[in-house]
Design a protein around this motif. Structure first.
Motif, short mmCIF file in Angstrom:
data_model
loop_
_atom_site.label_atom_id
_atom_site.label_comp_id
_atom_site.label_asym_id
_atom_site.label_seq_id
_atom_site.Cartn_x
_atom_site.Cartn_y
_atom_site.Cartn_z
N ALA A 1 42.30 30.82 5.27
CA ALA A 1 41.32 29.77 5.03
C ALA A 1 39.98 30.26 5.57
CB ALA A 1 41.74 28.46 5.69
N PRO A 2 39.26 31.08 4.80
CA PRO A 2 38.08 31.79 5.32
C PRO A 2 37.00 30.90 5.94
CG PRO A 2 38.76 32.70 3.21
CD PRO A 2 39.59 31.47 3.42
N SER A 3 36.84 29.68 5.47
CA SER A 3 35.75 28.84 5.99
C SER A 3 36.24 27.76 6.93
CB SER A 3 34.99 28.19 4.83
OG SER A 3 35.86 27.35 4.07
N ALA A 4 37.49 27.85 7.37
CA ALA A 4 38.07 26.75 8.15
C ALA A 4 37.49 26.66 9.56
CB ALA A 4 39.58 26.91 8.22
N LEU A 5 37.30 27.79 10.23
CA LEU A 5 36.84 27.79 11.62
C LEU A 5 35.33 27.67 11.69
CD1 LEU A 5 37.33 28.05 14.65
CD2 LEU A 5 37.42 30.53 14.36
N ARG A 6 34.87 26.65 12.38
CA ARG A 6 33.42 26.42 12.52
C ARG A 6 33.09 26.36 14.01
NH1 ARG A 6 32.42 21.62 8.00
NH2 ARG A 6 33.59 22.64 6.32
N ARG A 7 32.36 27.35 14.47
CA ARG A 7 31.98 27.42 15.88
C ARG A 7 30.60 26.81 16.11
NH1 ARG A 7 35.21 30.03 19.17
NH2 ARG A 7 36.81 31.46 18.35
N GLY A 8 30.34 26.46 17.36
CA GLY A 8 29.06 25.86 17.72
C GLY A 8 28.95 24.41 17.29
N ILE A 9 30.09 23.74 17.12
CA ILE A 9 30.11 22.34 16.71
C ILE A 9 30.58 21.49 17.89
CG2 ILE A 9 31.05 20.63 15.10
CD1 ILE A 9 29.33 22.73 13.73
N ARG A 10 29.70 20.68 18.42
CA ARG A 10 30.06 19.83 19.56
C ARG A 10 30.45 18.45 19.06
NH1 ARG A 10 28.32 16.44 23.88
NH2 ARG A 10 26.38 15.90 22.80
N VAL A 11 31.72 18.11 19.22
CA VAL A 11 32.23 16.82 18.79
C VAL A 11 31.90 15.76 19.84
CG1 VAL A 11 34.35 15.50 18.33
CG2 VAL A 11 34.06 17.81 17.38
N THR A 12 31.38 14.63 19.39
CA THR A 12 30.98 13.56 20.30
C THR A 12 31.89 12.34 20.21
OG1 THR A 12 29.43 12.69 18.65
CG2 THR A 12 28.58 14.29 20.26
N GLY A 13 32.73 12.24 19.17
CA GLY A 13 33.62 11.10 19.05
C GLY A 13 34.42 11.14 17.77
N VAL A 14 35.37 10.23 17.65
CA VAL A 14 36.19 10.11 16.44
C VAL A 14 36.39 8.62 16.15
CG1 VAL A 14 37.41 12.29 16.74
CG2 VAL A 14 38.35 10.21 17.76
N ARG A 15 36.72 8.33 14.89
CA ARG A 15 36.99 6.94 14.52
C ARG A 15 37.97 6.92 13.36
NH1 ARG A 15 31.93 3.15 13.64
NH2 ARG A 15 31.84 3.61 15.88
N ASP A 16 38.94 6.01 13.46
CA ASP A 16 39.89 5.78 12.37
C ASP A 16 39.31 4.70 11.47
OD1 ASP A 16 42.00 5.13 10.71
OD2 ASP A 16 43.51 5.21 12.28
N ARG A 17 39.06 5.06 10.20
CA ARG A 17 38.47 4.12 9.25
C ARG A 17 39.53 3.41 8.40
NH1 ARG A 17 33.20 2.79 10.40
NH2 ARG A 17 31.89 4.65 10.65
N GLY A 18 40.79 3.66 8.67
CA GLY A 18 41.84 3.05 7.87
C GLY A 18 42.25 3.91 6.70
N THR A 19 41.31 4.19 5.79
CA THR A 19 41.59 5.04 4.64
C THR A 19 41.43 6.52 4.97
OG1 THR A 19 39.29 4.87 3.94
CG2 THR A 19 40.85 3.29 3.00
N HIS A 20 40.74 6.82 6.07
CA HIS A 20 40.52 8.19 6.53
C HIS A 20 40.02 8.11 7.97
CE1 HIS A 20 36.54 6.83 5.22
NE2 HIS A 20 36.03 7.72 6.07
N ALA A 21 39.78 9.24 8.56
CA ALA A 21 39.21 9.29 9.91
C ALA A 21 37.94 10.11 9.89
CB ALA A 21 40.21 9.89 10.90
N GLU A 22 37.08 9.87 10.87
CA GLU A 22 35.82 10.59 10.97
C GLU A 22 35.69 11.26 12.32
OE1 GLU A 22 33.13 7.76 8.01
OE2 GLU A 22 32.92 7.60 10.19
N VAL A 23 35.10 12.44 12.30
CA VAL A 23 34.77 13.18 13.52
C VAL A 23 33.26 13.23 13.61
CG1 VAL A 23 34.98 15.35 14.76
CG2 VAL A 23 36.86 14.58 13.30
N PHE A 24 32.69 12.71 14.68
CA PHE A 24 31.25 12.69 14.86
C PHE A 24 30.81 13.90 15.68
CE2 PHE A 24 32.65 8.34 14.32
CZ PHE A 24 31.83 7.91 13.28
#
Length: 393
Positions: A131-154
């Motif tokens: 999966a050549p583009s799967a790993l993304r460095r330099g990304i600081r995650v600040t939170g997550v949320r379950d939206r019911g139909t999907h989830a989000e990573v902030f």
């Protein structure tokens, strides 16, 4: 992005512009997050792995790869490379004040010794293949949320990454766990340790040595490249840790002369046990150190996390194969129950190991040594070897 992924669509995030919807977003590109990414990508799933660090860590950290962990690496496609890069640990000896208390031999697949940085490099290279583009460095995650139909990573900048499921593999200070308000609770077993990697001047080969000394255990394990790791239990880690500190400990406790000039930078750490109240909530799961912190000596935490990832890989594949009609809030129920039980078993074993290696004198020392001798003879020796190699987790 994996063009063959069957579950991709487009969703709107936070009222902004459309964002790619992945099958799984993994927060954390340590050994566990990378392994899970490889397992999922090999299934053809669209996975993204988000890592705060711009570059991989340089410290050796965990080194022990146990047979169940090696099977997980085989499933990810890096087992052969790990076997080639690592050195085997085929046997172990327990001593006290120069006397042998017992020996163990690890039959079948031995424990492998490889610095965690090297294992992670092999996993990252494998992920780049599948999966050549799967790993993304330099990304600081600040939170997550379950939206019911999907989830989000902030992430920084108020952006969001959407996925059908999110996995927190972001370590003992997990942002994902904190965002879910999941508490972690201390369990029995703690200890202070110092460690260093140095040139192996012994003729021990693939032998692990555990010196259960009155002042505290001193352990040594082979490393690739003609080096050896030394770990010592201390009552309190020194404020300033220098190579000669560990050289002094080794000389005083076990009579081994370690050359301070040949050592890598030493480290001090606290081995503690903590367990998350929940391993999952809705579409979001925790894995590895984010879910459980156990003693890292011998790679126990890393291997336990890999076994979590194997179970989680199956759970995610089944949930995604069920399509939109599946019950997403139940996707992680079986995973969470099984892996929490496994973590508790591992913590009991780690607490026992730490207690056996704690500073001890007098009659308690004699009783401890007698217990080790009993454990080192059949049939207990086989059971102890199975526990040390994590074959029951």
């Amino acid at each position: 992005m994996n063009a063959g992924a069957p579950h991709m669509n487009r969703v709107r995030v936070g009222g902004g512009s459309p964002t790619a919807h992945h099958d799984v977003a993994i927060v954390g590109a340590g050994a566990v997050g990378l392994l899970l990414g490889c397992l999922l990508a090999r299934r053809g799933l669209d996975v993204v792995v988000l890592e705060r660090r711009e570059t991989p860590g340089e410290r050796t950290r965990a080194i022990g790869i146990h047979p169940p962990g090696l099977r997980a690496l085989d499933a990810a496609g890096v087992g052969a490379a790990v076997r080639e890069a690592s050195v085997p640990i085929r046997s172990g000896v327990v001593l006290c004040e120069g006397a042998v208390l017992g020996t163990m031999r690890f039959h079948g697949e031995p424990i492998r010794s490889l610095p965690q940085r090297d294992t992670e490099a092999l996993l990252a290279a494998r992920l780049a293949e599948v999966a050549p583009s799967a790993l993304r460095r330099g990304i600081r995650v600040t939170g997550v949320r379950d939206r019911g139909t999907h989830a989000e990573v902030f992430v920084d900048g108020d952006a969001a990454i959407a996925a059908a499921y999110v996995v927190g593999a972001d370590g003992i200070r997990s942002t994902v766990r904190e965002a879910l308000s999941i508490e972690v609770r201390a369990r029995r077993g703690t200890g202070e340790y110092v460690m260093v990697d140095t040139v192996d001047a012994s003729d021990d080969g693939d032998l692990a040595r555990l010196h259960f000394e009155p002042a505290g255990v001193v352990e040594s394990f082979p490393l690739p490249g003609g080096r050896r790791r030394w770990v010592a239990r201390v009552r309190r880690a020194p404020a300033v840790l220098e190579p000669r500190t560990i050289a002094t400990i080794a000389a005083a406790r076990v009579g081994v002369d370690l050359e301070a000039d040949a050592m890598d930078r030493p480290a001090a750490f606290t081995a503690r046990q903590r367990l998350a109240d929940r391993f999952a909530e809705g579409r979001i799961a925790l894995v590895g150190d984010a879910a459980h912190e156990i003693s890292p000596i011998g790679g126990q935490g890393m291997n336990l996390g890999w076994l979590d990832a194997v179970h989680l890989d199956r759970a995610l594949a089944a949930a995604l194969a069920g399509g939109a009609s599946a019950a997403p809030h139940e996707a992680f129920d079986a995973y969470a129950a099984a892996r929490r039980r496994a973590a508790i078993r591992a913590m009991r074993q780690a607490a026992f190991n730490m207690a056996m290696g704690a500073p001890i004198t007098g009659m308690r020392l004699h009783a401890r040594n007698a217990a080790v001798r009993v454990l080192a003879v059949p049939p207990m020796r086989g059971a102890l070897a199975a526990a040390f190699t994590m074959r029951r987790l």
